[in-house]
Design a protein around this motif. Structure first.
Motif, PDB file in Angstrom:
ATOM      1  N   ILE A 112       0.840  -1.198   0.000  1.00 15.26           N
ATOM      2  CA  ILE A 112       0.000   0.000   0.000  1.00 15.26           C
ATOM      3  C   ILE A 112       0.874   1.247   0.000  1.00 15.26           C
ATOM      4  O   ILE A 112       2.049   1.210   0.366  1.00 15.26           O
ATOM      5  N   GLY A 113       0.291   2.350  -0.406  1.00 15.96           N
ATOM      6  CA  GLY A 113       1.007   3.614  -0.426  1.00 15.96           C
ATOM      7  C   GLY A 113       0.477   4.513  -1.526  1.00 15.96           C
ATOM      8  O   GLY A 113      -0.160   4.030  -2.475  1.00 15.96           O
ATOM      9  N   VAL A 114       0.704   5.804  -1.388  1.00 14.93           N
ATOM     10  CA  VAL A 114       0.279   6.776  -2.383  1.00 14.93           C
ATOM     11  C   VAL A 114       1.517   7.439  -2.974  1.00 14.93           C
ATOM     12  O   VAL A 114       2.357   7.976  -2.245  1.00 14.93           O
ATOM     13  N   ASP A 115       1.637   7.398  -4.267  1.00 18.71           N
ATOM     14  CA  ASP A 115       2.761   8.017  -4.965  1.00 18.71           C
ATOM     15  C   ASP A 115       2.553   9.529  -4.992  1.00 18.71           C
ATOM     16  O   ASP A 115       1.596  10.016  -5.594  1.00 18.71           O
ATOM     17  N   VAL A 116       3.445  10.275  -4.343  1.00 14.61           N
ATOM     18  CA  VAL A 116       3.283  11.730  -4.288  1.00 14.61           C
ATOM     19  C   VAL A 116       3.451  12.367  -5.662  1.00 14.61           C
ATOM     20  O   VAL A 116       3.021  13.509  -5.884  1.00 14.61           O
ATOM     21  N   ASN A 117       4.048  11.641  -6.583  1.00 12.35           N
ATOM     22  CA  ASN A 117       4.215  12.161  -7.938  1.00 12.35           C
ATOM     23  C   ASN A 117       2.956  12.005  -8.791  1.00 12.35           C
ATOM     24  O   ASN A 117       2.920  12.453  -9.932  1.00 12.35           O
ATOM     25  N   SER A 118       1.937  11.369  -8.209  1.00  9.84           N
ATOM     26  CA  SER A 118       0.694  11.169  -8.959  1.00  9.84           C
ATOM     27  C   SER A 118      -0.213  12.396  -8.912  1.00  9.84           C
ATOM     28  O   SER A 118      -1.259  12.420  -9.562  1.00  9.84           O
ATOM     29  N   VAL A 119       0.169  13.399  -8.119  1.00  9.82           N
ATOM     30  CA  VAL A 119      -0.576  14.657  -8.067  1.00  9.82           C
ATOM     31  C   VAL A 119       0.411  15.815  -8.192  1.00  9.82           C
ATOM     32  O   VAL A 119       1.622  15.625  -8.054  1.00  9.82           O
TER      33      VAL A 119
ATOM     34  N   GLU B 286       3.461  14.728   3.063  1.00  6.66           N
ATOM     35  CA  GLU B 286       3.233  14.810   1.625  1.00  6.66           C
ATOM     36  C   GLU B 286       2.375  13.650   1.113  1.00  6.66           C
ATOM     37  O   GLU B 286       1.541  13.827   0.224  1.00  6.66           O
ATOM     38  N   GLU B 287       2.564  12.458   1.682  1.00  5.37           N
ATOM     39  CA  GLU B 287       1.780  11.307   1.220  1.00  5.37           C
ATOM     40  C   GLU B 287       0.329  11.412   1.678  1.00  5.37           C
ATOM     41  O   GLU B 287      -0.594  11.079   0.937  1.00  5.37           O
TER      42      GLU B 287
END
Length: 205
Positions: free
Chosen positions: A70-77, A106-107
């Motif tokens: 799991i995780g959110v890519d900060v480069n996706s926004v 940031e995430e």
């Protein structure tokens, strides 16, 4: 990315359907149905809160057959949007919010910008609050509030702690009362503002 390697196993003979597990799960991954606790493996983030708090020892954490990433890519926004949201919440984007899991501001901001509107949704996407499950609720609430999300605990969801007062929202009477006792509220705020405002100028990226 974080790896979730554990999953709760419920002993149906011991489960008394008390719903304690429901109340302490940070991602709403366990529900009582037909008087038995049922685990949603896809939602579970392996915090073991249900195991630790079950009064009947009906839950045991076991290894998953396959780890869940799991995780959110900060480069996706847009990173400028992340910075703006973090600054509004008085948090530095690179500030660690959850030391148990290692999630930065940031995430969390990226998760909110991508649609997370509640602490449960933020935890589900990033893994934050799936370690000790307690300390990092405050910065989550600050970021959600800064994003204009309505902060209402859902039934059976996150434990309501409310927002802790920060250097930016202490009442004047409190600052006046304690400023003569060795507290430097305004000076502290100036230092914190300088650190946070620095990220807008690209000083830390």
């Amino acid at each position: 990315m974080k790896k979730v390697t554990l999953l709760p196993y419920v002993d149906n003979d011991k489960c008394k359907a008390c719903r304690t597990c429901e109340k302490v799960c940070p991602v709403l991954a366990i529900k009582v149905k037909n008087r038995q606790a049922v685990v949603d493996a896809d939602r579970c983030r392996g915090c073991a809160n249900c195991e630790q708090r079950c009064p009947f020892d009906a839950i045991t954490m076991i290894k998953r057959d396959k780890p869940l990433e799991i995780g959110v890519d900060v480069n996706s926004v847009n990173y400028d949007d992340i910075i703006d949201l973090c600054v509004k919440a008085h948090l530095h984007p690179e500030q660690t919010l959850c030391y148990c899991v290692g999630v930065r501001a940031e995430e969390v901001a990226a998760a909110i910008l991508k649609g997370a509107k509640t602490p449960e949704e933020v935890s589900l996407e990033t893994g934050i609050r799936t370690g000790c499950t307690i300390e990092c609720i405050q910065p989550i609430l600050r970021l959600l509030d800064a994003a204009g999300c309505e902060l209402n605990p859902v039934e059976g969801g996150w434990q309501w702690y409310g927002k802790t007062a920060t250097a930016w929202d202490l009442p004047e009477e409190v600052k006046k009362k304690y400023s003569s006792r060795g507290f430097y509220f305004e000076e502290d705020r100036e230092v914190l503002d300088k650190i946070i405002d620095g990220c807008k100028k690209g000083e830390d990226k």
